[in-house]
Write an enzyme that holds these catalytic residues in place. Structure first.
Site, PDB file in Angstrom:
ATOM      1  N   GLU A 178      13.022  -8.848   1.856  1.00 29.69           N
ATOM      2  CA  GLU A 178      12.206  -7.725   2.323  1.00 29.69           C
ATOM      3  C   GLU A 178      12.964  -6.423   2.039  1.00 29.69           C
ATOM      4  O   GLU A 178      14.150  -6.317   2.360  1.00 29.69           O
ATOM      5  CB  GLU A 178      11.986  -7.878   3.833  1.00 29.69           C
ATOM      6  CG  GLU A 178      11.259  -6.721   4.502  1.00 29.69           C
ATOM      7  CD  GLU A 178      11.289  -6.851   6.034  1.00 29.69           C
ATOM      8  OE1 GLU A 178      12.081  -7.664   6.568  1.00 29.69           O
ATOM      9  OE2 GLU A 178      10.531  -6.115   6.680  1.00 29.69           O
ATOM     10  N   ALA A 201       3.058  -0.597   4.848  1.00 29.30           N
ATOM     11  CA  ALA A 201       2.580  -0.660   6.238  1.00 29.30           C
ATOM     12  C   ALA A 201       2.148  -2.059   6.658  1.00 29.30           C
ATOM     13  O   ALA A 201       2.145  -2.379   7.858  1.00 29.30           O
ATOM     14  CB  ALA A 201       1.428   0.323   6.424  1.00 29.30           C
ATOM     15  N   ARG A 237      12.939   4.599  12.769  1.00 30.39           N
ATOM     16  CA  ARG A 237      11.654   5.314  12.780  1.00 30.39           C
ATOM     17  C   ARG A 237      10.803   4.903  13.992  1.00 30.39           C
ATOM     18  O   ARG A 237      11.344   4.446  14.986  1.00 30.39           O
ATOM     19  CB  ARG A 237      10.940   5.088  11.430  1.00 30.39           C
ATOM     20  CG  ARG A 237      11.759   5.690  10.267  1.00 30.39           C
ATOM     21  CD  ARG A 237      11.065   5.521   8.935  1.00 30.39           C
ATOM     22  NE  ARG A 237       9.780   6.224   8.917  1.00 30.39           N
ATOM     23  CZ  ARG A 237       8.863   6.056   7.968  1.00 30.39           C
ATOM     24  NH1 ARG A 237       9.090   5.214   6.966  1.00 30.39           N
ATOM     25  NH2 ARG A 237       7.723   6.723   8.018  1.00 30.39           N
ATOM     26  N   PRO A 278       0.793  -1.227   0.000  1.00 28.34           N
ATOM     27  CA  PRO A 278       0.000   0.000   0.000  1.00 28.34           C
ATOM     28  C   PRO A 278       0.828   1.281   0.000  1.00 28.34           C
ATOM     29  O   PRO A 278       1.859   1.362   0.660  1.00 28.34           O
ATOM     30  CB  PRO A 278      -0.824  -0.105   1.284  1.00 28.34           C
ATOM     31  CG  PRO A 278      -0.133  -1.122   2.126  1.00 28.34           C
ATOM     32  CD  PRO A 278       0.523  -2.069   1.166  1.00 28.34           C
ATOM     33  N   ASN A 279       0.332   2.225  -0.775  1.00 28.73           N
ATOM     34  CA  ASN A 279       0.862   3.595  -0.868  1.00 28.73           C
ATOM     35  C   ASN A 279       2.165   3.704  -1.644  1.00 28.73           C
ATOM     36  O   ASN A 279       2.644   4.809  -1.883  1.00 28.73           O
ATOM     37  CB  ASN A 279       1.027   4.230   0.521  1.00 28.73           C
ATOM     38  CG  ASN A 279      -0.293   4.333   1.243  1.00 28.73           C
ATOM     39  OD1 ASN A 279      -1.238   4.897   0.691  1.00 28.73           O
ATOM     40  ND2 ASN A 279      -0.397   3.778   2.429  1.00 28.73           N
TER      41      ASN A 279
END
Ligand code: DQA
Length: 145
Positions: free
Chosen positions: A97, A76, A106, A9-10
């Site tokens: 990954e 996410a 983060r 996503p995104n």
């Protein structure tokens, strides 16, 4: 050799979303970069992006029996999805990954990665080059370094 480059996503918003974190290069340009890199190395590659967890599960399942490696940035869903972990475990395709940003520096909630449990390597914080490094790792695993 066939590699699936999977984005969650995104990531279709690359170049627009938070450019300080993810850069100014678009998703379309990332796809072109990956396709060229693979073509130069006689690798067949398919790039697929979805904002939907079930679509990503379907795409991983569809890779069973016809794909040698997966480069996976689950976005996410990295931090939430047991379903994606289980899909990777089911197909047993060597997977790397990738995260564009350095997730380790983060927020706390980004420190968990479920998919990592089914990946043989993780690349974080190398920007878009991380995708190419992941392709190299899969090639090395098949003795093509
Ligand atoms: C990301 C990191 C994730 O935490 C985030 O949700 C993303 C992108 C990365 O590439 O750095 O969507 O996977």
């Amino acid at each position: 050799m066939k590699i699936l480059v999977l984005n969650g996503p995104n990531l279709n918003m690359l170049g627009i979303r938070e450019p300080d974190l993810y850069g100014k290069v678009s998703y379309a340009a990332l796809v072109r970069m990956v396709e060229r890199y693979c073509a130069e190395r006689q690798i067949e590659c398919e790039c697929y992006q979805s904002n939907h967890e079930g679509d990503l599960v379907d795409r991983i399942q569809a890779a069973y029996g016809n794909t040698d490696g997966i480069v996976f940035n689950p976005g996410a869903y990295t931090h939430t999805s047991v379903a994606l972990l289980d899909a990777l475990k089911a197909v047993q395709i060597p997977t790397v990954e990738v995260h564009i940003s350095d997730v380790s520096s983060r927020e706390e909630f980004r420190q968990i990665s479920y998919v990592r449990l089914a990946c043989f390597a993780t690349i974080t914080g190398h920007g878009l080059d991380g995708y190419l490094e992941a392709i190299d790792l899969i090639r090395e695993r098949f003795g093509k370094a």
